[in-house]
Design an enzyme around this catalytic site. Structure first.
Site, PDB file in Angstrom:
ATOM      1  CG  HIS A   1     -48.042  -8.221 -62.252  1.00  0.00           C
ATOM      2  ND1 HIS A   1     -46.982  -8.764 -61.732  1.00  0.00           N
ATOM      3  CD2 HIS A   1     -48.804  -8.714 -62.608  1.00  0.00           C
ATOM      4  CE1 HIS A   1     -46.990 -10.048 -62.242  1.00  0.00           C
ATOM      5  NE2 HIS A   1     -48.280 -10.193 -62.651  1.00  0.00           N
TER       6      HIS A   1
ATOM      7  CG  ASP B   1     -39.557  -8.563 -62.122  1.00  0.00           C
ATOM      8  OD1 ASP B   1     -39.580  -8.712 -60.836  1.00  0.00           O
ATOM      9  OD2 ASP B   1     -40.519  -9.281 -62.958  1.00  0.00           O
TER      10      ASP B   1
END
Ligand code: DOR
Length: 438
Positions: free
Chosen positions: A193, A319
């Site tokens: 991330h 996501d």
């Protein structure tokens, strides 16, 4: 039980199949595929139908695409801990509705999946209640605090297929270096991330003219790109297996493209919202379009499409980040980040095929074959004989209106509500069950 899917347009990148044919499933495994393959240029040899006494269900797939079940390597199922947002049961039901037969769930639950007992809980619960296969992703650091490595080895042994602190970056470069070293030893990808917190702190949308106009604090593209660059450098240093999560900027695409050319061991994913929407979706302060990383600009969308086309971006993941309605109803600054994505990913991605950005074959690569390859799950993402029979059957011509209220997911938080999209999942076959919609 045996299932015969007849006369569908089969696409299976793993075998170079792109033609009309039949798929036979027996006892949850692919038994046989008969189709015109690109390499063969002719129908593969007809074999005698397999003799068996078990019940046969025939599915007419004329004018439909038959593809290996989709694999989403980036979802948030919220269980344990945040069952009011989503559960393994509702999240996997949403996956099935969206054509996914395997999902990989991020560790930002409560407790965080940073040790083998949480991993074991998720696997057990998914076996009992999951409608599709659930593969857990373990945390890189204890409590996702970025300070101390989690129990990578024991979680790997328990069944984690990747490691990530998703939702949070690993700000400490030494820890990122170490986990990339571990990734080699355990042969597992590290999903990064990418967000430099010192640049993004307090930000709620893309930084630019619009953020100034709206009076909202911005997150510059550089907050992502600096970390993409750092992680590429560390992957180069260690030879570890780096996978960049949710790519949202032009600069990130360029950095990944360059790294791949230089032979760095890096793969990447983007999500449908990053090639379907710009920051403009926030003009009315719609918290359903508030996501991390934030929606960017037209230029970024073009670069992402280019990256998908030329193979810089290997995967389309959702996501999927379901949140409760009341949370998204809060003031823009306070509303949580995320989009409920499982039930819109395929039709949004099919727009890329319509636009000529991807071929149907490339789309299946990015939503099934490549995730399986990156995760090292060779029994999935393919219709090869002996593979797990996750199969998705879709009608790419059929138009569907997105109706958030009808989502199977508990998360109704989508900025695509009301959109009319082409492409409907008609049947998803997963774990020996046939789920069918009209
Ligand atoms: O928008 C997001 N939501 N991005 C993340 O990285 C985390 C996710 C969540 O957990 O809600």
């Amino acid at each position: 039980m045996r299932i015969l899917i007849e006369k569908g347009h089969i696409i299976d990148p793993s075998q170079g199949i792109d033609g009309i044919g039949d798929v036979l499933i027996e006892d949850g495994k692919i038994k046989e595929v008969r189709a015109k393959s690109k390499e063969q240029g002719a129908e593969s040899k007809k074999q005698k139908p397999h003799k068996s006494n078990s019940e046969l269900r025939t599915i007419d797939a004329k004018r439909m695409f038959v593809i290996p079940g989709l694999i989403d390597m980036h979802v948030h199922l919220r269980e344990p801990g945040f069952e009011y947002k989503e559960t393994i049961k509702t999240g996997t039901a949403a996956a099935i509705r969206g054509g996914f037969t395997t999902v990989c769930c991020m560790p930002n639950t409560y407790p965080i999946n940073d040790n083998a007992s949480v991993t074991e809980f998720i696997i057990r619960k998914a076996a009992q209640e999951g409608l599709c296969t659930v593969l857990p992703i373990g945390a890189i650091t204890k409590g996702q605090k970025g300070e101390e490595l989690a129990e990578i080895g024991t979680m790997r042994n328990e069944g984690c297929v990747a490691f990530s602190d998703d939702g949070q970056p690993v700000m400490n470069s030494l820890i990122m270096r170490r986990v990339l070293e571990y990734s080699k030893a355990f042969d597992v990808p590290i999903i990064s991330h990418c967000e430099d917190l010192t640049l993004s702190e307090g930000g709620v949308m893309n930084e630019g003219l619009l953020s100034v106009t709206l009076g909202l604090r911005g997150i510059p593209a550089e907050a992502e790109e600096i970390m993409v660059f750092r992680d590429i450098m560390l992957a180069g240093l260690t030879g570890g297996r780096l996978h960049i999560g949710h790519v949202s900027t032009e600069g990130s695409v360029k950095l990944i493209r360059d790294a791949k050319r230089r032979g760095v061991n890096v793969t990447a994913e983007t999500c449908p919202h990053y090639f379907s929407l710009t920051e403009d979706a926030l003009r009315d302060y719609d918290t359903n379009a508030k996501v991390n990383p934030p929606l960017r600009t037209k230029r970024d969308i073009e670069a992402i499409k280019e990256g998908l086309k030329d193979g810089t971006i290997d995967v389309i993941a959702t996501d999927h980040a379901p949140h409760h309605r009341d949370e998204k109803l809060r003031e823009f600054d306070l509303a949580p980040l995320g989009i409920s994505g499982l039930e819109t990913a395929l039709p949004l991605s099919l727009r890329l095929v319509d636009e000529g950005v991807l071929t149907m074959n490339q789309l299946v690569e990015k939503m099934s074959f490549n995730p399986a390859r990156i995760l090292g799950i060779s029994s999935k993402g393919s219709l090869k004989q002996g593979s797990d029979a996750g199969v998705t059957i879709l009608d790419t011509k059929k138009e569907v209106r997105v109706e958030a209220e009808k989502f199977v997911s508990k998360g109704k938080n989508t900025p695509f509500d009301g959109w009319v999209l082409k492409g409907m999942v008609v049947i998803t076959i997963s774990k020996g069950r046939i789920c069918e919609w009209q």
